[in-house]
Design a protein around this motif. Structure first.
Motif, PDB file in Angstrom:
ATOM      1  N   TYR A 294       0.818  -1.206   0.000  1.00 25.65           N
ATOM      2  CA  TYR A 294       0.000   0.000   0.000  1.00 25.65           C
ATOM      3  C   TYR A 294       0.855   1.260   0.000  1.00 25.65           C
ATOM      4  CZ  TYR A 294      -4.029  -2.994   0.854  1.00 25.65           C
ATOM      5  OH  TYR A 294      -5.000  -3.950   0.729  1.00 25.65           O
ATOM      6  N   ARG A 295       1.919   1.265   0.786  1.00 24.26           N
ATOM      7  CA  ARG A 295       2.776   2.457   0.856  1.00 24.26           C
ATOM      8  C   ARG A 295       3.457   2.725  -0.484  1.00 24.26           C
ATOM      9  NH1 ARG A 295       8.058   3.636   1.527  1.00 24.26           N
ATOM     10  NH2 ARG A 295       8.663   1.455   1.834  1.00 24.26           N
ATOM     11  N   LEU A 296       4.059   1.690  -1.081  1.00 30.79           N
ATOM     12  CA  LEU A 296       4.757   1.880  -2.345  1.00 30.79           C
ATOM     13  C   LEU A 296       3.785   2.186  -3.481  1.00 30.79           C
ATOM     14  CD1 LEU A 296       7.508  -0.896  -2.193  1.00 30.79           C
ATOM     15  CD2 LEU A 296       7.717   1.541  -1.685  1.00 30.79           C
ATOM     16  N   ASN A 297       2.607   1.584  -3.433  1.00 30.10           N
ATOM     17  CA  ASN A 297       1.604   1.847  -4.451  1.00 30.10           C
ATOM     18  C   ASN A 297       1.237   3.328  -4.463  1.00 30.10           C
ATOM     19  OD1 ASN A 297      -1.316   1.983  -5.508  1.00 30.10           O
ATOM     20  ND2 ASN A 297      -0.704  -0.107  -6.026  1.00 30.10           N
ATOM     21  N   ALA A 298       1.022   3.892  -3.277  1.00 27.99           N
ATOM     22  CA  ALA A 298       0.631   5.302  -3.184  1.00 27.99           C
ATOM     23  C   ALA A 298       1.805   6.222  -3.491  1.00 27.99           C
ATOM     24  CB  ALA A 298       0.087   5.591  -1.789  1.00 27.99           C
ATOM     25  N   ARG A 299       2.976   5.944  -2.921  1.00 23.50           N
ATOM     26  CA  ARG A 299       4.136   6.804  -3.170  1.00 23.50           C
ATOM     27  C   ARG A 299       4.459   6.872  -4.654  1.00 23.50           C
ATOM     28  NH1 ARG A 299      10.083   4.696  -2.076  1.00 23.50           N
ATOM     29  NH2 ARG A 299       9.476   3.645  -4.023  1.00 23.50           N
ATOM     30  N   ASN A 300       4.471   5.703  -5.299  1.00 26.23           N
ATOM     31  CA  ASN A 300       4.847   5.667  -6.712  1.00 26.23           C
ATOM     32  C   ASN A 300       3.788   6.271  -7.609  1.00 26.23           C
ATOM     33  OD1 ASN A 300       7.088   4.395  -5.740  1.00 26.23           O
ATOM     34  ND2 ASN A 300       6.689   2.425  -6.699  1.00 26.23           N
ATOM     35  N   ARG A 301       2.545   6.242  -7.178  1.00 30.29           N
ATOM     36  CA  ARG A 301       1.499   6.890  -7.979  1.00 30.29           C
ATOM     37  C   ARG A 301       1.715   8.401  -7.980  1.00 30.29           C
ATOM     38  NH1 ARG A 301      -2.688   4.644 -10.214  1.00 30.29           N
ATOM     39  NH2 ARG A 301      -2.930   2.851  -8.831  1.00 30.29           N
ATOM     40  N   VAL A 302       2.107   8.952  -6.834  1.00 25.45           N
ATOM     41  CA  VAL A 302       2.427  10.384  -6.776  1.00 25.45           C
ATOM     42  C   VAL A 302       3.639  10.673  -7.648  1.00 25.45           C
ATOM     43  CG1 VAL A 302       3.110  12.302  -5.293  1.00 25.45           C
ATOM     44  CG2 VAL A 302       1.414  10.645  -4.483  1.00 25.45           C
ATOM     45  N   TRP A 303       4.674   9.849  -7.530  1.00 23.00           N
ATOM     46  CA  TRP A 303       5.869  10.042  -8.360  1.00 23.00           C
ATOM     47  C   TRP A 303       5.531   9.956  -9.840  1.00 23.00           C
ATOM     48  CZ3 TRP A 303      10.280   6.780  -5.661  1.00 23.00           C
ATOM     49  CH2 TRP A 303      10.683   7.454  -4.505  1.00 23.00           C
ATOM     50  N   LEU A 304       4.675   9.005 -10.199  1.00 22.90           N
ATOM     51  CA  LEU A 304       4.264   8.831 -11.588  1.00 22.90           C
ATOM     52  C   LEU A 304       3.663  10.120 -12.139  1.00 22.90           C
ATOM     53  CD1 LEU A 304       3.728   6.747 -13.944  1.00 22.90           C
ATOM     54  CD2 LEU A 304       1.494   6.359 -12.865  1.00 22.90           C
ATOM     55  N   ALA A 305       2.770  10.726 -11.359  1.00 25.80           N
ATOM     56  CA  ALA A 305       2.126  11.963 -11.782  1.00 25.80           C
ATOM     57  C   ALA A 305       3.112  13.127 -11.807  1.00 25.80           C
ATOM     58  CB  ALA A 305       0.955  12.278 -10.859  1.00 25.80           C
ATOM     59  N   ARG A 306       3.938  13.244 -10.769  1.00 26.31           N
ATOM     60  CA  ARG A 306       4.882  14.356 -10.698  1.00 26.31           C
ATOM     61  C   ARG A 306       5.901  14.301 -11.834  1.00 26.31           C
ATOM     62  NH1 ARG A 306       7.678  14.450  -5.039  1.00 26.31           N
ATOM     63  NH2 ARG A 306       8.798  16.146  -6.099  1.00 26.31           N
ATOM     64  N   ARG A 307       6.306  13.116 -12.226  1.00 25.69           N
ATOM     65  CA  ARG A 307       7.321  12.948 -13.260  1.00 25.69           C
ATOM     66  C   ARG A 307       6.766  13.140 -14.673  1.00 25.69           C
ATOM     67  NH1 ARG A 307      11.714   9.171 -12.228  1.00 25.69           N
ATOM     68  NH2 ARG A 307      11.158   8.057 -14.140  1.00 25.69           N
ATOM     69  N   ASN A 308       5.517  12.725 -14.895  1.00 26.92           N
ATOM     70  CA  ASN A 308       5.060  12.533 -16.265  1.00 26.92           C
ATOM     71  C   ASN A 308       3.876  13.366 -16.720  1.00 26.92           C
ATOM     72  OD1 ASN A 308       6.799  10.138 -17.159  1.00 26.92           O
ATOM     73  ND2 ASN A 308       5.906   9.339 -15.267  1.00 26.92           N
ATOM     74  N   LEU A 309       3.109  13.953 -15.829  1.00 26.18           N
ATOM     75  CA  LEU A 309       1.873  14.611 -16.250  1.00 26.18           C
ATOM     76  C   LEU A 309       1.967  16.131 -16.150  1.00 26.18           C
ATOM     77  CD1 LEU A 309      -0.869  12.348 -14.620  1.00 26.18           C
ATOM     78  CD2 LEU A 309      -0.064  12.337 -16.996  1.00 26.18           C
ATOM     79  N   PRO A 310       1.382  16.854 -17.105  1.00 25.29           N
ATOM     80  CA  PRO A 310       1.195  18.294 -16.920  1.00 25.29           C
ATOM     81  C   PRO A 310       0.431  18.512 -15.617  1.00 25.29           C
ATOM     82  CG  PRO A 310       0.648  17.635 -19.171  1.00 25.29           C
ATOM     83  CD  PRO A 310       0.838  16.365 -18.386  1.00 25.29           C
ATOM     84  N   TRP A 311       0.728  19.586 -14.912  1.00 25.99           N
ATOM     85  CA  TRP A 311       0.185  19.755 -13.560  1.00 25.99           C
ATOM     86  C   TRP A 311      -1.335  19.662 -13.469  1.00 25.99           C
ATOM     87  CZ3 TRP A 311       2.935  18.353  -9.863  1.00 25.99           C
ATOM     88  CH2 TRP A 311       4.302  18.629  -9.794  1.00 25.99           C
ATOM     89  N   PRO A 312      -2.111  20.244 -14.411  1.00 21.57           N
ATOM     90  CA  PRO A 312      -3.572  20.071 -14.298  1.00 21.57           C
ATOM     91  C   PRO A 312      -3.991  18.600 -14.314  1.00 21.57           C
ATOM     92  CG  PRO A 312      -3.060  21.828 -15.835  1.00 21.57           C
ATOM     93  CD  PRO A 312      -1.760  21.153 -15.527  1.00 21.57           C
ATOM     94  N   LEU A 313      -3.352  17.797 -15.164  1.00 18.12           N
ATOM     95  CA  LEU A 313      -3.670  16.374 -15.207  1.00 18.12           C
ATOM     96  C   LEU A 313      -3.147  15.650 -13.981  1.00 18.12           C
ATOM     97  CD1 LEU A 313      -2.976  15.491 -18.967  1.00 18.12           C
ATOM     98  CD2 LEU A 313      -5.173  15.935 -17.853  1.00 18.12           C
ATOM     99  N   ALA A 314      -1.986  16.073 -13.482  1.00 13.88           N
ATOM    100  CA  ALA A 314      -1.407  15.422 -12.306  1.00 13.88           C
ATOM    101  C   ALA A 314      -2.337  15.554 -11.108  1.00 13.88           C
ATOM    102  CB  ALA A 314      -0.040  16.026 -11.989  1.00 13.88           C
ATOM    103  N   PHE A 315      -2.865  16.762 -10.870  1.00 16.06           N
ATOM    104  CA  PHE A 315      -3.749  16.967  -9.728  1.00 16.06           C
ATOM    105  C   PHE A 315      -5.072  16.213  -9.911  1.00 16.06           C
ATOM    106  CE2 PHE A 315      -1.228  21.040  -9.225  1.00 16.06           C
ATOM    107  CZ  PHE A 315      -0.535  20.582  -8.125  1.00 16.06           C
ATOM    108  N   ALA A 316      -5.575  16.187 -11.142  1.00 13.06           N
ATOM    109  CA  ALA A 316      -6.810  15.447 -11.401  1.00 13.06           C
ATOM    110  C   ALA A 316      -6.592  13.953 -11.200  1.00 13.06           C
ATOM    111  CB  ALA A 316      -7.296  15.734 -12.823  1.00 13.06           C
TER     112      ALA A 316
END
Length: 276
Positions: free
Chosen positions: A197-219
């Motif tokens: 659960y911890r790695l799943n959540a941490r890496n999902r945040v990293w995934l968004a921070r690394r790869n998505l434009p900020w509007p999409l990352a927050f969504a």
């Protein structure tokens, strides 16, 4: 990791049994000694367990093929024609970056929905364009793997394939779920992994921070917070998940190279907009 020698031999045998295809086998000992293996196997012994993506990256460096197939030690190939099928798929379509295989239960149970990488799972025996792939049941074009920068080693476990998949798509490649490319794997729950659960959540945040434009990352992250709260009833699991979520914001996510809006639109047309 050295704890499934019989299963490892079964996996290797299923590769060497492939017909009409030139294959090489590389086995990575991820912080573990390897048992005696068949002749012709290349071994890579890592001094410590560096995690799934970093371990796979080391294995790729030891290969010379145009297409890399990833296979966990407890999985195996059902058909002797799988490698030939994969070779022909990549040869026929230069834009194909990765294939995600169909995972069948060796005991004859139904295909698990979570193994089909699309929102509307539908019939698991139906192929389609997708936006991610399953790490231990996949084939990746070597040039696409390299252009995407390989798997993110710092993730250790969870979402590393999606990180690479998004970058492969941003480089102009496509990804497909190929229901005709079948492998066997026991039906097991992903929660068996420590710190799931911890790695799943941490890496999902990293995934968004690394790869998505900020509007999409927050969504994207807002959607997953909502889904997690709705789906998960175990208090300890939720506590671990939100601990990882906070960790994902506090710690360095690595280089930020957001995908283009054109890629986001391609993902949407493929049935999975990068907000879920």
């Amino acid at each position: 990791m050295g704890n499934r020698p019989a299963e490892l031999r079964r996996a290797i045998t299923s590769v060497f049994e492939q017909q009409d295809a030139d294959v090489e086998v590389v086995v990575v000992g991820n912080g573990a000694d390897l048992p005696e293996l068949p002749e012709g196997v290349t071994t890579v012994r890592l001094p410590e367990n560096v995690g799934i993506p970093a371990g796979r990256n080391e294995g790729v460096r030891a290969t010379s093929g145009d297409v890399v197939l990833f296979l966990d030690d407890d999985g195996w190939y059902r058909s002797m024609d799988l490698a030939r099928h994969v070779r022909e798929r990549f040869a026929a379509d230069p834009a194909l970056g990765a294939l995600s295989f169909r995972i069948a239960d060796p005991d004859g149970g139904p295909d698990q929905r979570r193994h089909v990488p699309r929102l509307r799972v539908g019939d698991s025996r139906k192929s389609s364009v997708v936006t991610t792939f399953l790490g231990g049941a996949s084939a990746v074009r070597r040039t696409a793997f390299d252009e995407g920068g390989g798997l993110p080693g710092e993730f250790f476990y969870a979402h590393e394939e999606t990180d690479l998949a998004w970058r492969i798509m941003d480089a102009g490649y496509t990804i497909e779920y190929d229901a005709d490319a079948v492998m066997y794997h026991p039906a097991v729950a992903p929660t068996r992994h420590e710190n799931f659960y911890r790695l799943n959540a941490r890496n999902r945040v990293w995934l968004a921070r690394r790869n998505l434009p900020w509007p999409l990352a927050f969504a994207y992250l807002g959607t997953w917070v909502g889904l997690t709260v709705l789906r998960e009833r175990d208090r300890e699991a939720l506590r671990s998940w939100f601990s990882g979520f906070r960790e994902g914001w506090r710690e360095d996510a690595g280089r930020r190279t957001p995908i283009s809006w054109r890629t986001a639109w391609r993902m949407t047309r493929a049935g999975r907009p990068p907000v879920i």
